[in-house]
Write a protein that holds these residues in place. Structure first.
Motif, PDB file in Angstrom:
ATOM      1  N   ALA A  42       0.834  -1.217   0.000  1.00 54.23           N
ATOM      2  CA  ALA A  42       0.000   0.000   0.000  1.00 54.23           C
ATOM      3  C   ALA A  42       0.859   1.254   0.000  1.00 54.23           C
ATOM      4  O   ALA A  42       0.568   2.221  -0.717  1.00 54.23           O
ATOM      5  N   GLU A  43       1.937   1.279   0.795  1.00 54.09           N
ATOM      6  CA  GLU A  43       2.829   2.443   0.825  1.00 54.09           C
ATOM      7  C   GLU A  43       3.456   2.691  -0.541  1.00 54.09           C
ATOM      8  O   GLU A  43       3.502   3.821  -1.020  1.00 54.09           O
ATOM      9  N   GLY A  56      -2.821  -0.572 -10.070  1.00 55.89           N
ATOM     10  CA  GLY A  56      -3.936  -1.497  -9.904  1.00 55.89           C
ATOM     11  C   GLY A  56      -4.022  -1.973  -8.465  1.00 55.89           C
ATOM     12  O   GLY A  56      -3.156  -1.662  -7.636  1.00 55.89           O
ATOM     13  N   PRO A  57      -5.052  -2.749  -8.155  1.00 54.05           N
ATOM     14  CA  PRO A  57      -5.215  -3.246  -6.789  1.00 54.05           C
ATOM     15  C   PRO A  57      -4.119  -4.256  -6.427  1.00 54.05           C
ATOM     16  O   PRO A  57      -3.588  -4.953  -7.294  1.00 54.05           O
ATOM     17  N   PHE A  67       1.201  -5.673  -7.575  1.00 48.94           N
ATOM     18  CA  PHE A  67       0.206  -4.843  -8.243  1.00 48.94           C
ATOM     19  C   PHE A  67       0.799  -4.411  -9.575  1.00 48.94           C
ATOM     20  O   PHE A  67       2.004  -4.487  -9.788  1.00 48.94           O
ATOM     21  N   THR A  68      -0.075  -3.982 -10.479  1.00 51.56           N
ATOM     22  CA  THR A  68       0.387  -3.515 -11.782  1.00 51.56           C
ATOM     23  C   THR A  68       0.417  -1.989 -11.798  1.00 51.56           C
ATOM     24  O   THR A  68      -0.297  -1.327 -11.042  1.00 51.56           O
ATOM     25  N   ALA A  77       4.729  -4.607 -13.414  1.00 50.54           N
ATOM     26  CA  ALA A  77       4.286  -5.053 -12.093  1.00 50.54           C
ATOM     27  C   ALA A  77       5.351  -4.770 -11.044  1.00 50.54           C
ATOM     28  O   ALA A  77       6.542  -4.698 -11.348  1.00 50.54           O
ATOM     29  N   VAL A  78       4.877  -4.611  -9.820  1.00 54.60           N
ATOM     30  CA  VAL A  78       5.759  -4.512  -8.658  1.00 54.60           C
ATOM     31  C   VAL A  78       5.449  -5.726  -7.794  1.00 54.60           C
ATOM     32  O   VAL A  78       4.319  -5.890  -7.329  1.00 54.60           O
ATOM     33  N   PHE A  79       6.451  -6.606  -7.624  1.00 50.54           N
ATOM     34  CA  PHE A  79       6.320  -7.803  -6.794  1.00 50.54           C
ATOM     35  C   PHE A  79       7.001  -7.553  -5.457  1.00 50.54           C
ATOM     36  O   PHE A  79       8.013  -6.858  -5.385  1.00 50.54           O
TER      37      PHE A  79
END
Length: 170
Positions: A42-43, A56-57, A67-68, A77-79
């Motif tokens: 979330a941050e 994205g969510p 999220f994308t 994307a960020v994993f």
């Protein structure tokens, strides 16, 4: 960095039997403790949104949280890895470039001629190239520690996509 390497060489030359042990002991004393606190998805998502990216969510699939992000005609994307209680100590930026004519030779050329982003080719029905950038987070440093790596990612991602033959829609 050269000064550090030179100093290490001098120490090893002057006292070879004890230098290794002394270095190991010093490294053990100064090595950071494992990251007990990183960043939450979330941050990171709020920060990227504040910079103008469409986030994205947060999703979880097969044990991966991600999220994308859509920005400048590219989606990536960020994993999140190394997570404890929703705070994660590692982040990976990742993008898949499909349907653009990626070949193993193009991916190899990218890896040979560029630093920071690693790429690999997957030959499915449509040749696809994936590019990734891995980051280890510093506890307590907040999202500001992502500023420079994100700048590198945002500069190199379009260059990678173009090298694979992809042109983002105008």
């Amino acid at each position: 960095m050269r000064r550090l390497a030179l100093a290490a060489a001098v120490v090893l030359t002057l006292s070879p039997p004890t230098a290794g042990a002394a270095f190991a002991q010093t490294a053990a004393q100064t090595a950071p403790a494992p990251a007990g606190r990183g960043l939450t998805p979330a941050e990171v998502g709020t920060w990227i949104t504040g910079l103008g990216g469409r986030v994205g969510p947060v999703q979880s699939e097969n044990g991966l949280t991600f999220f994308t992000v859509t920005n400048a005609g590219l989606t990536w994307a960020v994993f999140f890895y190394g997570c404890e209680a929703d705070a994660c100590g590692e982040v990976q930026f990742s993008a898949v470039v499909a349907e653009a004519g990626a070949t193993p030779d193009k991916v190899n050329a990218w890896n040979r001629e560029n630093r920071y982003l690693k790429a690999f080719h997957t030959a499915r029905e449509t040749p696809t190239a994936t590019v990734q950038y891995d980051l280890i987070l510093t506890p307590g440093a907040g999202v500001a520690q992502l500023a420079d790596p994100l700048a590198v990612w945002l500069q190199l991602l379009p260059r990678f996509a173009a090298a694979m033959g992809y042109s983002p829609p105008a």
